[in-house]
Design a protein around this motif. Structure first.
Motif, PDB file in Angstrom:
ATOM      1  N   PHE A 142      22.527  21.210  -1.913  1.00 25.75           N
ATOM      2  CA  PHE A 142      22.303  21.349  -3.355  1.00 25.75           C
ATOM      3  C   PHE A 142      21.017  22.120  -3.627  1.00 25.75           C
ATOM      4  CE2 PHE A 142      20.103  19.706  -7.153  1.00 25.75           C
ATOM      5  CZ  PHE A 142      20.993  20.128  -8.130  1.00 25.75           C
ATOM      6  N   GLY A 143      19.921  21.738  -2.967  1.00 26.64           N
ATOM      7  CA  GLY A 143      18.653  22.411  -3.187  1.00 26.64           C
ATOM      8  C   GLY A 143      18.701  23.889  -2.857  1.00 26.64           C
ATOM      9  N   VAL A 144      19.387  24.212  -1.765  1.00 22.70           N
ATOM     10  CA  VAL A 144      19.500  25.615  -1.367  1.00 22.70           C
ATOM     11  C   VAL A 144      20.346  26.399  -2.366  1.00 22.70           C
ATOM     12  CG1 VAL A 144      20.481  27.166   0.377  1.00 22.70           C
ATOM     13  CG2 VAL A 144      19.108  25.185   1.080  1.00 22.70           C
ATOM     14  N   LEU A 145      21.479  25.835  -2.778  1.00 20.98           N
ATOM     15  CA  LEU A 145      22.378  26.546  -3.689  1.00 20.98           C
ATOM     16  C   LEU A 145      21.746  26.789  -5.057  1.00 20.98           C
ATOM     17  CD1 LEU A 145      25.851  24.883  -2.988  1.00 20.98           C
ATOM     18  CD2 LEU A 145      25.010  27.095  -2.203  1.00 20.98           C
ATOM     19  N   VAL A 146      20.956  25.837  -5.527  1.00 24.01           N
ATOM     20  CA  VAL A 146      20.310  25.986  -6.834  1.00 24.01           C
ATOM     21  C   VAL A 146      19.483  27.262  -6.883  1.00 24.01           C
ATOM     22  CG1 VAL A 146      18.443  25.054  -8.258  1.00 24.01           C
ATOM     23  CG2 VAL A 146      20.286  23.565  -7.527  1.00 24.01           C
ATOM     24  N   VAL A 147      18.826  27.571  -5.766  1.00 25.42           N
ATOM     25  CA  VAL A 147      17.940  28.740  -5.723  1.00 25.42           C
ATOM     26  C   VAL A 147      18.662  29.989  -5.240  1.00 25.42           C
ATOM     27  CG1 VAL A 147      15.891  29.725  -4.614  1.00 25.42           C
ATOM     28  CG2 VAL A 147      15.874  27.340  -5.400  1.00 25.42           C
ATOM     29  N   SER A 148      19.349  29.883  -4.116  1.00 26.35           N
ATOM     30  CA  SER A 148      19.843  31.081  -3.439  1.00 26.35           C
ATOM     31  C   SER A 148      21.090  31.685  -4.072  1.00 26.35           C
ATOM     32  CB  SER A 148      20.127  30.768  -1.969  1.00 26.35           C
ATOM     33  OG  SER A 148      21.099  29.746  -1.861  1.00 26.35           O
ATOM     34  N   THR A 149      21.819  30.909  -4.880  1.00 25.94           N
ATOM     35  CA  THR A 149      23.015  31.460  -5.519  1.00 25.94           C
ATOM     36  C   THR A 149      22.668  32.668  -6.393  1.00 25.94           C
ATOM     37  OG1 THR A 149      24.149  29.334  -5.501  1.00 25.94           O
ATOM     38  CG2 THR A 149      24.928  30.960  -7.085  1.00 25.94           C
ATOM     39  N   GLU A 150      21.532  32.607  -7.047  1.00 27.28           N
ATOM     40  CA  GLU A 150      21.124  33.736  -7.896  1.00 27.28           C
ATOM     41  C   GLU A 150      20.823  34.982  -7.072  1.00 27.28           C
ATOM     42  OE1 GLU A 150      19.101  33.310 -11.678  1.00 27.28           O
ATOM     43  OE2 GLU A 150      18.480  31.311 -11.046  1.00 27.28           O
ATOM     44  N   TYR A 151      20.308  34.794  -5.869  1.00 26.74           N
ATOM     45  CA  TYR A 151      20.040  35.948  -5.009  1.00 26.74           C
ATOM     46  C   TYR A 151      21.337  36.544  -4.482  1.00 26.74           C
ATOM     47  CZ  TYR A 151      15.011  35.051  -4.953  1.00 26.74           C
ATOM     48  OH  TYR A 151      13.690  34.888  -5.320  1.00 26.74           O
ATOM     49  N   SER A 152      22.257  35.700  -4.053  1.00 23.60           N
ATOM     50  CA  SER A 152      23.506  36.204  -3.487  1.00 23.60           C
ATOM     51  C   SER A 152      24.381  36.881  -4.527  1.00 23.60           C
ATOM     52  CB  SER A 152      24.279  35.065  -2.824  1.00 23.60           C
ATOM     53  OG  SER A 152      24.590  34.054  -3.758  1.00 23.60           O
ATOM     54  N   SER A 153      24.278  36.429  -5.780  1.00 18.49           N
ATOM     55  CA  SER A 153      25.094  37.018  -6.850  1.00 18.49           C
ATOM     56  C   SER A 153      24.406  38.192  -7.540  1.00 18.49           C
ATOM     57  CB  SER A 153      25.434  35.950  -7.894  1.00 18.49           C
ATOM     58  OG  SER A 153      24.262  35.503  -8.546  1.00 18.49           O
ATOM     59  N   GLY A 154      23.121  38.363  -7.277  1.00 20.30           N
ATOM     60  CA  GLY A 154      22.368  39.420  -7.946  1.00 20.30           C
ATOM     61  C   GLY A 154      21.849  39.026  -9.319  1.00 20.30           C
ATOM     62  N   MET A 155      22.127  37.790  -9.751  1.00 19.63           N
ATOM     63  CA  MET A 155      21.677  37.325 -11.062  1.00 19.63           C
ATOM     64  C   MET A 155      20.175  37.136 -11.141  1.00 19.63           C
ATOM     65  SD  MET A 155      23.888  37.130 -13.446  1.00 19.63           S
ATOM     66  CE  MET A 155      23.013  36.040 -14.557  1.00 19.63           C
ATOM     67  N   ILE A 156      19.497  37.139  -9.991  1.00 22.65           N
ATOM     68  CA  ILE A 156      18.054  36.935 -10.005  1.00 22.65           C
ATOM     69  C   ILE A 156      17.349  38.043 -10.794  1.00 22.65           C
ATOM     70  CG2 ILE A 156      17.752  38.184  -7.820  1.00 22.65           C
ATOM     71  CD1 ILE A 156      15.769  35.087  -9.025  1.00 22.65           C
TER      72      ILE A 156
END
Length: 259
Positions: free
Chosen positions: A78-92
């Motif tokens: 959960f902790g990893v997905l909260v942060v890294s999902t934005e990087y993998s999707s480009g939404m960051i």
């Protein structure tokens, strides 16, 4: 400049609208409660076969949290997905364009996800304790017994801090695969193995999971184990120090590197 309430609301929307994060928290609850219940029921049936030294130092409260060995892995995910999902999707890039103050962006995300992790952790901890004690029969303890309430609250706090620690690590590494590839083996294998090896266990005692889990221990030297050089609150303090270090590292990486 985006207002803090707006940023917090944005982060809450991100978390609750992504099914993977929701199901990960559900899994953390289900796995922890199920595994703890099974082990408590097994212990109740096998208690008389334990060595006398282990019977004398039996810790029914600690046994209730035995499912955290697996449940904490779901909190890591959960902790990893909260942060890294934005990087993998480009939404960051979009997120940082909307909230250019990177400190506000990061710590709003950590605050929202951290509070959610803490709430889920506390619900899980209380549920697993009461169910586990019911299955322990005559070997159970009561939440009003000395230090038991501290252990139950500590179990929830432990789960929340492990999740926040994972958020800090994921912010530094900026990759789901890399973060999980390091954290999952560390908590599930490396930490457990090193804590059992005479030559390395003195170092492993200061790992975040080994130190933090002491808050759930009620009986000193539970199950005839070796006592740690710190108490329950000292162990939780060591875990908190790991969390602070991870968050500082994550902030420095986010501040200095491009999205």
């Amino acid at each position: 400049m985006a207002s803090v309430p707006a940023v917090l609301n944005s982060e809450w929307t991100k978390i609750r609208t992504v099914s993977s994060t929701t199901w990960t928290l559900v899994s953390a609850f289900a796995v922890t409660v199920a595994m703890s219940a099974a082990l408590c029921a097994l212990m109740n049936s096998q208690f008389d076969e334990l060595p006398l030294a282990e019977q004398a130092t039996f810790d029914p409260a600690l046994l209730s949290f035995s499912g955290l060995v697996l449940g904490q892995l779901a909190m890591v995910v959960f902790g990893v997905l909260v942060v890294s999902t934005e990087y993998s999707s480009g939404m960051i890039r979009t997120s940082l364009a909307a909230v250019p103050q990177r400190g506000s962006f990061l710590f709003s995300k950590i605050l929202v996800a951290g509070v959610l992790s803490l709430v889920v952790g506390l619900v899980t901890s209380f549920a697993t304790f009461f169910l586990g004690q019911a299955l322990l029969g005559d070997h159970r303890t009561d939440i009003g017994a000395d230090n038991v309430l501290r252990a139950v609250f500590g179990g929830g706090i432990y789960m929340g801090l492990i999740s926040i620690f994972s958020m800090g690590v994921a912010t530094m590494l900026r990759s789901s695969m890399l973060s999980l590839g390091i954290l999952m083996p560390f908590f599930f294998l490396v930490s457990q193995i090193l804590s059992a090896v005479p030559g390395t266990k003195n170092v492993a005692r200061y790992f975040p999971d080994q130190a933090g889990s002491k808050i759930m221990q009620v009986v000193p030297a539970a199950m005839n184990s070796e006592p740690a050089p710190y108490g329950p609150w000292g162990g939780l303090g060591i875990l908190a120090a790991w969390v602070v270090a991870a968050l500082i590292g994550g902030y420095l990486v986010l501040k200095k590197r491009d999205a």
